[in-house]
Each structure stands twice: as structure tokens, then as C-alpha cells.
Enzyme design. Structure first.
Site, PDB file in Angstrom:
ATOM      1  N   SER A   9      22.375 -74.359 -22.221  1.00  0.00           N
ATOM      2  CA  SER A   9      22.023 -74.859 -20.744  1.00  0.00           C
ATOM      3  C   SER A   9      23.237 -75.419 -20.117  1.00  0.00           C
ATOM      4  O   SER A   9      23.788 -76.344 -21.058  1.00  0.00           O
ATOM      5  CB  SER A   9      20.869 -75.553 -20.528  1.00  0.00           C
ATOM      6  OG  SER A   9      20.647 -75.670 -19.336  1.00  0.00           O
ATOM      7  N   ASP A  70      13.410 -72.150 -21.503  1.00  0.00           N
ATOM      8  CA  ASP A  70      13.341 -71.132 -20.360  1.00  0.00           C
ATOM      9  C   ASP A  70      12.082 -72.112 -19.672  1.00  0.00           C
ATOM     10  O   ASP A  70      11.056 -72.029 -20.028  1.00  0.00           O
ATOM     11  CB  ASP A  70      13.166 -69.732 -20.635  1.00  0.00           C
ATOM     12  CG  ASP A  70      13.434 -69.203 -19.115  1.00  0.00           C
ATOM     13  OD1 ASP A  70      14.502 -69.402 -18.564  1.00  0.00           O
ATOM     14  OD2 ASP A  70      12.627 -67.994 -19.056  1.00  0.00           O
ATOM     15  N   TYR A 155      12.228 -77.891  -8.256  1.00  0.00           N
ATOM     16  CA  TYR A 155      11.119 -78.161  -7.400  1.00  0.00           C
ATOM     17  C   TYR A 155      10.295 -79.418  -7.553  1.00  0.00           C
ATOM     18  O   TYR A 155       9.482 -79.764  -6.629  1.00  0.00           O
ATOM     19  CB  TYR A 155      10.170 -76.953  -7.630  1.00  0.00           C
ATOM     20  CG  TYR A 155      10.740 -75.665  -7.621  1.00  0.00           C
ATOM     21  CD1 TYR A 155      10.632 -75.054  -6.220  1.00  0.00           C
ATOM     22  CD2 TYR A 155      11.237 -74.978  -8.548  1.00  0.00           C
ATOM     23  CE1 TYR A 155      10.957 -73.693  -6.269  1.00  0.00           C
ATOM     24  CE2 TYR A 155      11.907 -73.600  -8.485  1.00  0.00           C
ATOM     25  CZ  TYR A 155      11.835 -73.006  -7.262  1.00  0.00           C
ATOM     26  OH  TYR A 155      12.451 -71.678  -7.212  1.00  0.00           O
ATOM     27  N   LYS A 176       8.715 -89.724 -16.250  1.00  0.00           N
ATOM     28  CA  LYS A 176       8.480 -88.020 -15.888  1.00  0.00           C
ATOM     29  C   LYS A 176       8.593 -87.555 -17.539  1.00  0.00           C
ATOM     30  O   LYS A 176       7.947 -86.579 -17.864  1.00  0.00           O
ATOM     31  CB  LYS A 176       9.585 -87.633 -15.079  1.00  0.00           C
ATOM     32  CG  LYS A 176       9.885 -85.893 -15.260  1.00  0.00           C
ATOM     33  CD  LYS A 176      10.996 -85.641 -14.512  1.00  0.00           C
ATOM     34  CE  LYS A 176      10.901 -84.012 -14.343  1.00  0.00           C
ATOM     35  NZ  LYS A 176      12.275 -83.676 -14.032  1.00  0.00           N
ATOM     36  N   HIS A 181       6.467 -81.001 -18.350  1.00  0.00           N
ATOM     37  CA  HIS A 181       6.253 -79.810 -19.159  1.00  0.00           C
ATOM     38  C   HIS A 181       7.295 -79.656 -20.422  1.00  0.00           C
ATOM     39  O   HIS A 181       7.109 -79.507 -21.721  1.00  0.00           O
ATOM     40  CB  HIS A 181       6.431 -78.494 -18.573  1.00  0.00           C
ATOM     41  CG  HIS A 181       7.682 -78.572 -17.687  1.00  0.00           C
ATOM     42  ND1 HIS A 181       8.030 -79.654 -16.728  1.00  0.00           N
ATOM     43  CD2 HIS A 181       8.651 -77.650 -17.432  1.00  0.00           C
ATOM     44  CE1 HIS A 181       8.989 -79.314 -16.045  1.00  0.00           C
ATOM     45  NE2 HIS A 181       9.428 -78.128 -16.552  1.00  0.00           N
TER      46      HIS A 181
END
Length: 197
Positions: A9, A70, A155, A176, A181
């Protein structure tokens, strides 16, 4: 001495999050840009397949272990869109602001604002590793109309964690990382690494 893992990335937010999460475990996260590696194609319709394709692409070029994720957001009222195209929801050359603007427009007349972030991680020791470590996790919330918070990216300013009454962008990075996730996925990946060892 830290073990070097190439991160498939160039996303500055992801690089920062993975570095913070993996540094205490003795891993040095190196972005693919340091090897002048172009971004891999992401032709698949699932997060797992795209993560694995990105990891194999990077490891093939540099010959080192590679970690790829991803991730994206799935909005229930939109049939789980934007899903794997979350980063390019408003078009191939778009940015976070354009993606968020499109998402809010799509939800204009929707009562159901439930959504979840997904993160799929793939860690391989070599390009042809027959046993990649793969993890997929979710983080549940809902979409709000007006952005809140200055942390995070993507987002996050619109992703409300109902039980906290805060958006992901209102959470400090350490908080966080405990909930997200990506944080969940990385902890699960570390568990698998320890089990395999």
C-alpha cells in the site's frame, strides 16, 4: 533486530496504522513505494482475493515477506456498496471527499444507515507461499450525514460507532486501533502467527 515486511500500500493512513500496530512486535513496516513498486490490479469482487493478489504482486517484485490488506465499507441499504471499490467509489481518480459526497447522496432517502467496515489481511512469506495467513474482520456502525472529527481517513468522519456516540474520526489513534476492523484483523493475524510458530 526488526523483521522487515513490505506493505502492499501507499496509503499514508494505512502505513501509519500498521506501523503503530506492528512496531511493538518487532516488525518494520516498509511501504511498497520504497521499492518503486506500482500498485497491483484489484480485479476481484472479494476483499480476500484482492488482498492476496496485492501481497503476491509485491513479494514477486521485492522477494520479501509481504502484507496486504483490502478494506472498505459496506452499507447495508446499498446492497453492501461501495465494498471493494470503496477507495474509488466516485471514480478512478477520486479522493475521500468525493467518495463521501457520493455515499451521502446515495443515502439521501434511506432510513437504514447501518454499515460495517471490512478488513481482509493476507501475509505471505514469499510470492509462492502455499499457506498465506488470511484474516477477515468487521467493524459495525452507521453512516451520518455530516462529518465529525479530525482523525482517521476515508469514510471515518461519517462512520458513527453508536455505543460510543462518536465517529471513527473522533477516536484518537490508540483507541481506534483497539476497535477498528484493521486493529481486529491485525490482532487475529498475530494470534495465527504465534500459533503457527
Amino acid at each position: 533486530m526488526s523483521q522487515k515486511i513490505i506493505l502492499a500500500s501507499n496509503n499514508l493512513g494505512k502505513i501509519r496504522e500498521f506501523s503503530e500496530l506492528l512496531a511493538p512486535l518487532g516488525f518494520e513496516v516498509v511501504p511498497q513505494s520504497q521499492f518503486k513498486i506500482e500498485a497491483a490490479d484489484e480485479p476481484f469482487t472479494t476483499f480476500v482475493e484482492n488482498a492476496l493478489a496485492k501481497a503476491r504482486h509485491v513479494s514477486t517484485v521485492c522477494g520479501l515477506p509481504a502484507l496486504a490488506d483490502d478494506s472498505g465499507i459496506c452499507v447495508h441499504a446499498l446492497g453492501n456498496e461501495p465494498g471493494v471499490i470503496s477507495a474509488r467509489y466516485a471514480g478512478p481518480e477520486c479522493n475521500d471527499a468525493a467518495n463521501n459526497q457520493k455515499l451521502i447522496a446515495q443515502l439521501q432517502n434511506q432510513q437504514n444507515r447501518a454499515a460495517h467496515y471490512v478488513c481482509a489481511l493476507a501475509l505471505i512469506q514469499s510470492a509462492h507461499d502455499p499457506e498465506p495467513l488470511i484474516v477477515q474482520t468487521r467493524w459495525h456502525g452507521e453512516i451520518i450525514d455530516s462529518p465529525r472529527g479530525s482523525y482517521g481517513f476515508g469514510y471515518d468522519p461519517y462512520f458513527l460507532i453508536k455505543e460510543l456516540g462518536k465517529t471513527a474520526a473522533e477516536l484518537e489513534p490508540a483507541q481506534k486501533n483497539k476497535m477498528s476492523h484493521r486493529g481486529q484483523a491485525l490482532r487475529e493475524l498475530i494470534t495465527q502467527l504465534n500459533t503457527r510458530a
